[in-house]
Motif scaffolding. Sequence first.
Motif, mmCIF file in Angstrom:
data_model
loop_
_atom_site.group_PDB
_atom_site.id
_atom_site.type_symbol
_atom_site.label_atom_id
_atom_site.label_comp_id
_atom_site.label_asym_id
_atom_site.label_seq_id
_atom_site.Cartn_x
_atom_site.Cartn_y
_atom_site.Cartn_z
ATOM 1 N N TYR A 63 0.851 -1.194 0.000
ATOM 2 C CA TYR A 63 0.000 0.000 0.000
ATOM 3 C C TYR A 63 0.884 1.241 0.000
ATOM 4 O O TYR A 63 1.757 1.390 0.855
ATOM 5 C CB TYR A 63 -0.887 -0.022 1.249
ATOM 6 C CG TYR A 63 -1.703 1.236 1.488
ATOM 7 C CD1 TYR A 63 -2.603 1.702 0.533
ATOM 8 C CD2 TYR A 63 -1.581 1.944 2.681
ATOM 9 C CE1 TYR A 63 -3.361 2.848 0.766
ATOM 10 C CE2 TYR A 63 -2.340 3.086 2.927
ATOM 11 C CZ TYR A 63 -3.235 3.534 1.965
ATOM 12 O OH TYR A 63 -3.981 4.655 2.186
ATOM 13 N N CYS A 68 -2.608 7.215 -2.579
ATOM 14 C CA CYS A 68 -4.016 6.961 -2.225
ATOM 15 C C CYS A 68 -4.841 8.255 -2.259
ATOM 16 O O CYS A 68 -4.452 9.269 -1.697
ATOM 17 C CB CYS A 68 -4.067 6.333 -0.837
ATOM 18 S SG CYS A 68 -5.746 6.035 -0.262
ATOM 19 N N LEU A 69 -6.011 8.174 -2.937
ATOM 20 C CA LEU A 69 -6.922 9.318 -3.034
ATOM 21 C C LEU A 69 -7.873 9.399 -1.852
ATOM 22 O O LEU A 69 -8.591 10.378 -1.696
ATOM 23 C CB LEU A 69 -7.809 9.163 -4.287
ATOM 24 C CG LEU A 69 -7.154 9.142 -5.649
ATOM 25 C CD1 LEU A 69 -8.179 8.680 -6.675
ATOM 26 C CD2 LEU A 69 -6.649 10.532 -5.979
ATOM 27 N N GLY A 70 -7.955 8.308 -1.097
ATOM 28 C CA GLY A 70 -8.944 8.232 -0.023
ATOM 29 C C GLY A 70 -10.353 8.051 -0.553
ATOM 30 O O GLY A 70 -11.330 8.414 0.109
ATOM 31 N N CYS A 71 -10.495 7.492 -1.748
ATOM 32 C CA CYS A 71 -11.814 7.376 -2.388
ATOM 33 C C CYS A 71 -12.682 6.278 -1.763
ATOM 34 O O CYS A 71 -13.901 6.271 -1.925
ATOM 35 C CB CYS A 71 -11.651 7.098 -3.875
ATOM 36 S SG CYS A 71 -10.934 5.481 -4.228
ATOM 37 N N GLY A 72 -12.052 5.316 -1.078
ATOM 38 C CA GLY A 72 -12.809 4.271 -0.390
ATOM 39 C C GLY A 72 -13.303 3.134 -1.269
ATOM 40 O O GLY A 72 -14.021 2.253 -0.793
ATOM 41 N N LYS A 73 -12.936 3.117 -2.577
ATOM 42 C CA LYS A 73 -13.412 2.027 -3.456
ATOM 43 C C LYS A 73 -12.942 0.665 -2.947
ATOM 44 O O LYS A 73 -13.669 -0.324 -3.025
ATOM 45 C CB LYS A 73 -12.894 2.251 -4.883
ATOM 46 C CG LYS A 73 -13.638 3.333 -5.621
ATOM 47 C CD LYS A 73 -13.274 3.346 -7.086
ATOM 48 C CE LYS A 73 -14.099 4.425 -7.787
ATOM 49 N NZ LYS A 73 -13.645 4.748 -9.104
ATOM 50 N N CYS A 74 -11.735 0.602 -2.463
ATOM 51 C CA CYS A 74 -11.199 -0.669 -1.962
ATOM 52 C C CYS A 74 -12.013 -1.136 -0.753
ATOM 53 O O CYS A 74 -12.339 -2.315 -0.630
ATOM 54 C CB CYS A 74 -9.718 -0.521 -1.601
ATOM 55 S SG CYS A 74 -9.384 0.812 -0.439
ATOM 56 N N MET A 85 -11.225 3.238 6.853
ATOM 57 C CA MET A 85 -10.473 4.485 6.694
ATOM 58 C C MET A 85 -10.023 4.972 8.076
ATOM 59 O O MET A 85 -10.810 4.951 9.025
ATOM 60 C CB MET A 85 -11.370 5.532 6.000
ATOM 61 C CG MET A 85 -10.638 6.745 5.472
ATOM 62 S SD MET A 85 -9.420 6.371 4.182
ATOM 63 C CE MET A 85 -10.461 6.059 2.762
ATOM 64 N N VAL A 92 -5.951 4.089 4.349
ATOM 65 C CA VAL A 92 -6.690 2.832 4.460
ATOM 66 C C VAL A 92 -5.991 1.916 5.465
ATOM 67 O O VAL A 92 -4.777 1.712 5.399
ATOM 68 C CB VAL A 92 -6.781 2.137 3.078
ATOM 69 C CG1 VAL A 92 -7.477 0.787 3.209
ATOM 70 C CG2 VAL A 92 -7.520 3.024 2.098
ATOM 71 N N CYS A 109 -8.631 -0.467 -7.116
ATOM 72 C CA CYS A 109 -7.966 0.815 -6.840
ATOM 73 C C CYS A 109 -7.647 1.566 -8.138
ATOM 74 O O CYS A 109 -6.942 1.036 -8.997
ATOM 75 C CB CYS A 109 -6.678 0.591 -6.043
ATOM 76 S SG CYS A 109 -5.800 2.139 -5.740
ATOM 77 N N PRO A 110 -8.135 2.801 -8.295
ATOM 78 C CA PRO A 110 -7.891 3.527 -9.546
ATOM 79 C C PRO A 110 -6.482 4.125 -9.645
ATOM 80 O O PRO A 110 -6.097 4.603 -10.687
ATOM 81 C CB PRO A 110 -8.931 4.657 -9.494
ATOM 82 C CG PRO A 110 -9.183 4.884 -8.040
ATOM 83 C CD PRO A 110 -8.996 3.554 -7.363
ATOM 84 N N ALA A 113 -2.528 2.289 -5.883
ATOM 85 C CA ALA A 113 -1.972 2.499 -4.539
ATOM 86 C C ALA A 113 -1.886 1.172 -3.786
ATOM 87 O O ALA A 113 -1.183 1.065 -2.791
ATOM 88 C CB ALA A 113 -2.834 3.483 -3.756
ATOM 89 N N LEU A 114 -2.623 0.170 -4.272
ATOM 90 C CA LEU A 114 -2.554 -1.178 -3.704
ATOM 91 C C LEU A 114 -1.924 -2.114 -4.735
ATOM 92 O O LEU A 114 -2.213 -2.011 -5.925
ATOM 93 C CB LEU A 114 -3.961 -1.690 -3.372
ATOM 94 C CG LEU A 114 -4.723 -0.958 -2.257
ATOM 95 C CD1 LEU A 114 -6.176 -1.422 -2.237
ATOM 96 C CD2 LEU A 114 -4.061 -1.200 -0.910
HETATM 97 S S1 SF4 Z 1 -9.142 2.413 -3.853
HETATM 98 FE FE1 SF4 Z 1 -6.977 3.013 -3.915
HETATM 99 S S2 SF4 Z 1 -7.033 5.247 -3.936
HETATM 100 FE FE2 SF4 Z 1 -9.076 4.583 -3.269
HETATM 101 S S3 SF4 Z 1 -8.935 4.547 -0.996
HETATM 102 FE FE3 SF4 Z 1 -8.420 2.484 -1.735
HETATM 103 S S4 SF4 Z 1 -6.154 2.500 -1.868
HETATM 104 FE FE4 SF4 Z 1 -6.829 4.638 -1.785
#
Ligand code: SF4
Length: 323
Positions: A63, A68-74, A85, A92, A109-110, A113-114
């Motif tokens: 990671y 990381c955008l902090g978008c929370g998709k993961c 979060m 994350v 993850c877009p 970052a992972l």
């Molecule tokens: S999907 Fe990627 S960019 Fe978005 S919160 Fe998770 S690790 Fe961060």
Amino acid sequence: MGYLWGDLMNQDAELLGSVLRIERTSIHDGEGLRTVLFLKGCPLRCSWCSTPESQLSYTEKGYAFDLCLGCGKCIRSCPEGALSMSEDEPKVLNDITKCKKCFICVSKCPRRALKSYGRLMSVQEAVREIIKDEIFYFHSGGGITISGGEPLCQPDFVAKILQECRERGIHTAMETSFYAPWENIEKILPWLNFLYVDIKHMDKKLHKYWVGVDNLQILANIRKTDRSEYPLEIAVRIPMIPGVNDSDINLSATAEFCRSIKKLKEVELLAYHRLGIETYKYLGIDYALKNLVPQSQEKILERAVFLSRQNLGVLIRVGGGFV
Ligand code: SF4
Ligand code: SF4
């Protein structure tokens, strides 16, 4: 420790290996075009390691907080509810007691970052992947090279793959530190055409300081392999780490050792590079040689000339990346 001295079985008692990745049509790891099977798990901790993701034997996730955008998709994608979060920052958090390593989150993850490192593979699956490149071996004189991590941590898995390749007429090679019990090496030698072995330092204490273990078992294993009945050829590789092992004294001592090896076919100097540094960030571990500047190409060539004057009587090669 995070490495194995043994092999894995699944519920059907099928032999499994912990594989990092497969690289195809490599021209740097043996004669002709090679398929290189990189395995996970290594008992050494070289300060300059360029593949830290190969050190632990099990699959793992990296990671990079700065991407990381902090978008929370993961977090939303995880079927186990293992991700959350942080309350303090857009970071994350991973609950390893819940994570099943399915790596769905990695695929969502877009920002990359992972990342995931490694997967389990059966012998048959590995062989199926290898023989996809059979046509290249035929035309180029290439074959399979098993690398690491340390292949000798999974001796039965490696031996079975090499045996199946040899029975199909595929040339076999292995890259190893040779830091392993002789019983592991014995399983593999009958199926090996070519052995790449690293000599990182001739001084026992400095070897331990830079690599984490001393060199006694490694040198003993090279001598024993040289005396063995198996008609394989040996190449010694020396990673050239500036100020660590590239001195006249260490290269002369390495040459003296190499002169005693009858199966020696070539010696290769590998230029130090920093291509793996990004991965340290993903794994959250410190790179010990942050301030080390790689040698110039001229300096490596000068070291190769020095080595060529040591009466080794074999080919001296220069490899590795220049950055
Ligand atoms: S999907 Fe990627 S960019 Fe978005 S919160 Fe998770 S690790 Fe961060
Ligand atoms: S690897 Fe699978 S179980 Fe683990 S956090 Fe990601 S989605 Fe969840």
